[in-house]
Every structure is written in C-alpha cells, then in structure tokens.
Design an enzyme around this catalytic site. Structure first.
Site, PDB file in Angstrom:
ATOM      1  CG  HIS A  22      -2.086  -0.923   1.199  1.00 48.22           C
ATOM      2  ND1 HIS A  22      -2.231  -2.073   2.120  1.00 48.22           N
ATOM      3  CD2 HIS A  22      -2.914  -1.280   0.191  1.00 48.22           C
ATOM      4  CE1 HIS A  22      -3.204  -2.746   1.435  1.00 48.22           C
ATOM      5  NE2 HIS A  22      -3.573  -2.149   0.553  1.00 48.22           N
ATOM      6  CG  ASP A 214     -10.581  -6.702  -1.012  1.00 50.13           C
ATOM      7  OD1 ASP A 214     -11.109  -6.210   0.241  1.00 50.13           O
ATOM      8  OD2 ASP A 214      -9.692  -7.510  -0.991  1.00 50.13           O
ATOM      9  CD  GLU A 240     -10.731 -10.948  -0.420  1.00 50.86           C
ATOM     10  OE1 GLU A 240     -10.705 -11.661  -1.297  1.00 50.86           O
ATOM     11  OE2 GLU A 240      -9.750  -9.977  -0.286  1.00 50.86           O
ATOM     12  CD  GLU A 268      -7.082  -8.715   3.102  1.00 47.60           C
ATOM     13  OE1 GLU A 268      -7.649  -9.137   2.069  1.00 47.60           O
ATOM     14  OE2 GLU A 268      -6.365  -7.674   2.765  1.00 47.60           O
ATOM     15  CG  ASP A 291      -0.392 -11.809   3.442  1.00 50.29           C
ATOM     16  OD1 ASP A 291       0.709 -12.141   3.579  1.00 50.29           O
ATOM     17  OD2 ASP A 291      -0.888 -10.702   2.728  1.00 50.29           O
ATOM     18  CG  HIS A 318      -4.352 -11.118   1.233  1.00 48.88           C
ATOM     19  ND1 HIS A 318      -3.079 -10.460   1.777  1.00 48.88           N
ATOM     20  CD2 HIS A 318      -4.833 -10.041   0.494  1.00 48.88           C
ATOM     21  CE1 HIS A 318      -3.142  -9.073   1.434  1.00 48.88           C
ATOM     22  NE2 HIS A 318      -4.243  -9.003   0.731  1.00 48.88           N
ATOM     23  CD  GLU A 338      -5.085 -10.915  -3.782  1.00 47.75           C
ATOM     24  OE1 GLU A 338      -4.861 -11.419  -2.521  1.00 47.75           O
ATOM     25  OE2 GLU A 338      -5.611  -9.943  -3.999  1.00 47.75           O
TER      26      GLU A 338
HETATM   27  C1  LIG Z   1      -7.780  -4.089  -2.799  1.00 50.43           C
HETATM   28  C2  LIG Z   1      -7.744  -4.122  -1.242  1.00 50.43           C
HETATM   29  O1  LIG Z   1      -8.590  -2.859  -0.746  1.00 50.43           O
HETATM   30  C3  LIG Z   1      -6.540  -4.270  -0.589  1.00 50.43           C
HETATM   31  O2  LIG Z   1      -5.882  -3.197  -0.706  1.00 50.43           O
HETATM   32  C4  LIG Z   1      -6.058  -5.715  -0.867  1.00 50.43           C
HETATM   33  C5  LIG Z   1      -6.718  -6.870  -0.471  1.00 50.43           C
HETATM   34  O3  LIG Z   1      -7.520  -6.768   0.590  1.00 50.43           O
HETATM   35  C6  LIG Z   1      -6.730  -8.034  -1.445  1.00 50.43           C
HETATM   36  O4  LIG Z   1      -5.573  -8.008  -2.114  1.00 50.43           O
HETATM   37  O5  LIG Z   1      -7.325  -8.873  -0.963  1.00 50.43           O
HETATM   38 MG   LIG Z   2      -8.721  -8.472   0.549  1.00 48.50          MG
END
Ligand SMILES: C[C@H](O)[C@H](O)CC(=O)C(=O)O
Ligand SMILES: [Mg+2]
Length: 392
Positions: A22, A214, A240, A268, A291, A318, A338
C-alpha cells in the site's frame, strides 16, 4: 552432518512498495477512494494513506548462517518490526541450528504472547520464519516448495485484484476482484454507485468471468447483506472481508443470510491456527485467505491449511508473492492464487513486491511455472535503499 547454525539476525526497513504494497505514490488505483472502516470520517475517506495505511513500510529480515549463506524475507512491519526482530526475537535464533524451525516458531510466539498474538508481532514472526525457510532452502540447494513436500501441480493459476477486471480478463486471469469504493457512510447513493459500476463491469466481461468484491473490513452486517443480495443478481462470485475481522459472529450470520452460491471469504487480517480455527468452527466463511507474510509464516500456514483441509475448506492465500506461490503449489486445497495488480492503472502485470525483489516471477496469461531456484528464489534489489534502525 553437523547442522549449520545461525550467525546473525539483521532487520532493515525499506520504503516505496515491496511487502508494504500500500506504500505507493499518488494516482494509484489502490489508494483511490476505497471503502474502509475509517470512511465514516470524511477527512479520511478519499485516501487510505491519509489515515496511515502505509505508515509501517516494509521490513526485511536477513538471517546469516555460520558459512555466510544468507536467507531473507519481507513483510509489512517497518521500524517497529525491526525493533521486535533485533531486540527481542534474535535471541531465539542466533547460535541455533537453522533446521529448528518448529522450536524457533514456538519460542517467538510464546515469548511475545504478552504483547503479541496478532497484527504487527505476527507480521514480524512471519518474516523471521520465512527467512528461515529461505535460508534452509539455500543451504540444502532446494526450493522451499520442495522442502514442503513438493509440487502437486505443474503451474499456478491466478485471479487478479485491481480496479480493471476487464483488463485482467484480457491478460488471461481467471477472475477479477475489485475494491469496494463506497461504504455505509455514503448511504444509498454510494450503494447505487457500487451496483451500477459492478453491473457495467459485468456487462464488459460477460457472464462467465469471475467477479469478486473486496470490502476491506468496511461494512456492517445489514449493509453487507443488502449489497451481497443486490450484487448476486449480477453474478458476484465472492464478497471478501465484508466485516471487521474481530466480528466472527456477524460473519457467521452473513454467511447464513446470503445465497449459498455467493461465497463469503475472509482471513487476510487473521493470524495463527487459533484465529483460523475460530473462523472455520464458527462457520464465518466459505474459504479462508491467510496472508503468509502476516499469519505466522510458512510454519504456521501449513498448520492452518491442514485445519482447513480437514473441514473440506480451500485456502486461497492473500497476496504475498513468492511466499504464497511456494505454499500454494504444494497444496491440493489451494487450487488458485491471488495476483495483486501493482501497476497504478492495473493495466499491466508488474511484480507484486516491485521494486524490492529481483527475479520475482509474474503470471503470464494468468498462469505461472514456479522457478526451481533454492529458497524462495528471489534476491534483494541492491538499488532499493535499506536502513537498519536497531542493532542488538
Ligand atoms: C484492494 C484491497 O482494498 C486491498 O488493498 C488488498 C486486498 O485486500 C486484497 O488483495 O485482498
Ligand atoms: Mg482482501
């Protein structure tokens, strides 16, 4: 043969992408008005960096063996993570045989229980554990997936997370997961925008391409129920992280309320076998998304995965780049992975932890054959500056 021992532990920080994915510049889809639990405060609605999402930065943990071989791994933990690794955890590693992965994990976890259990501390434990697997692989001249029991398939298959599922489809991914942009604080107007956007993407990708949403912990039970039911009409495959990760009870209720073919997923921001046991036993989700950079590392993920497998649940990791790839290729109950689109416009495939790692593999046509280089098969990019804030 005398086992190699660990000579030194070094913890560095890095900024600008890497494990803290991020931590990107302006004009990146990943920070463009995404729904979060902080969106109820208008000042923090447009940008997640505004409330500190990238405040930690990347932590790089290096472990050097007594013959000079070095293993490393990365996570989101930055300077406070470096303190924990050097000033607390290093004592359980230095002088220890590299192969004592289980004992080292247990000592790191047990010794940090009084301030750990989840979050930052588990991120750091994850990085140390993954660095240990990397080092072990390098010393034995084998990729980590071979140490875990070997590959159960020839290649990995990916869905893509990003703002452009239509482009992900053209790039060969099996599905596209979009971030939710408008949460409960934006009322019925926000919900209408979400539905309209989802419907237009569905129109572009056709009826068969997987489309997911998500929600990054941003909803409440009522809103998630209404949104899930509305998007079910447009073929939403899974919803999600709809709710805050501590609200196991609402997850279980959401799963009961939504149609069975619309999957509820999360995990995650969960950690350890105990956290995932809770999700699985309480019926919070259809599959789990640990994750490996955050849940306790590879040693813990193998336990979480066995727990899920015993209940017939999939483990779809994740993010986490090579650390997830080496895991998923060895597990029957992790049939796809992913891929986070880190290009600012989600229009091209770039390595997930770019620019920190060299040799980081990427999917081509939505698929990847995992290289068989030792350890996790990646190197630190010498052009990314590393800072070592603490030396024990
Ligand atoms: C896109 C989502 O807000 C976050 O940045 C990443 C995520 O939660 C995911 O890859 O799953
Ligand atoms: Mg996510």
């Amino acid at each position: 043969m005398t086992p190699r021992t660990i000579r030194s532990v070094r913890a560095h920080t890095a900024q600008g992408g890497g494990a803290d994915y991020h931590d990107q510049g302006d004009d990146h889809w990943i920070d463009d008005h995404i729904a979060t639990p902080m969106a109820k405060y208008p000042d923090y609605r447009q940008s997640r960096r505004s409330f500190g999402l990238s405040v930690l930065g990347t932590l790089v943990v290096e472990l050097e063996a007594d013959d000079g071989t070095t293993g490393f791994a990365v996570t989101t933990a930055g300077e406070p993570g470096a303190f924990i690794a050097e000033r607390h955890l290093a004592r359980f590693l230095e002088g220890a045989p590299v192969q004592e992965v289980e004992r080292i994990w247990d000592q790191m976890y047990s010794a940090t229980l009084f301030y750990g259990r989840k979050g930052l501390v588990l991120n750091v434990i994850s990085a140390v554990d993954l660095a240990l697997w990397d080092l072990l692989g390098k010393l034995r001249d084998e990729p980590v997936y071979a140490l875990l029991g070997g590959a159960v398939r020839d290649e990995l298959v990916f869905y893509a997370t990003g703002s452009r599922p239509d482009l992900a489809q053209q790039l060969g991914f099996i599905g596209g997961k979009m971030p939710l942009q408008h949460g409960p604080a934006e009322g019925s107007e926000g919900m209408a925008k979400t539905i309209a956007r989802f419907a237009s993407v569905r129109e572009r990708v056709g009826p068969d391409f997987w489309l997911m949403l998500d929600c990054w912990m941003s909803l409440d039970l009522d809103y998630a129920t209404r949104l899930g039911r509305a998007l079910h009409e447009h073929g939403l495959r899974w919803i999600e992280e709809a709710l805050p990760p501590d609200d196991y009870w609402s997850y279980a209720e959401l799963r009961k309320r939504l149609p069975a073919e619309l999957l509820v997923t999360t995990g995650e921001h969960e950690a350890t076998r105990w956290g995932f046991r809770m999700l699985l036993e309480m019926g919070c989700c259809d599959f789990i998304q640990p994750d490996v950079n955050w849940c306790g590392g590879m040693t813990e993920l193998m336990k979480i995965s066995a727990l899920a497998d015993s209940r017939g649940a999939l483990v779809i990791p994740h993010g986490s780049s090579v650390y997830s790839y080496h895991f998923a290729i060895t597990r029957h109950n992790s049939p796809f992975c992913e891929f986070l689109m880190m290009h600012p416009e989600a229009s091209e495939v770039v390595p997930m932890f770019s620019p920190l790692l060299l040799d980081e593999p990427v999917p081509v046509g939505g698929r990847m054959k995992l290289p068989d280089r030792p350890g996790f098969g990646v190197r630190l990019n010498p052009e990314v500056p590393l800072v070592r804030p603490y030396q024990h």
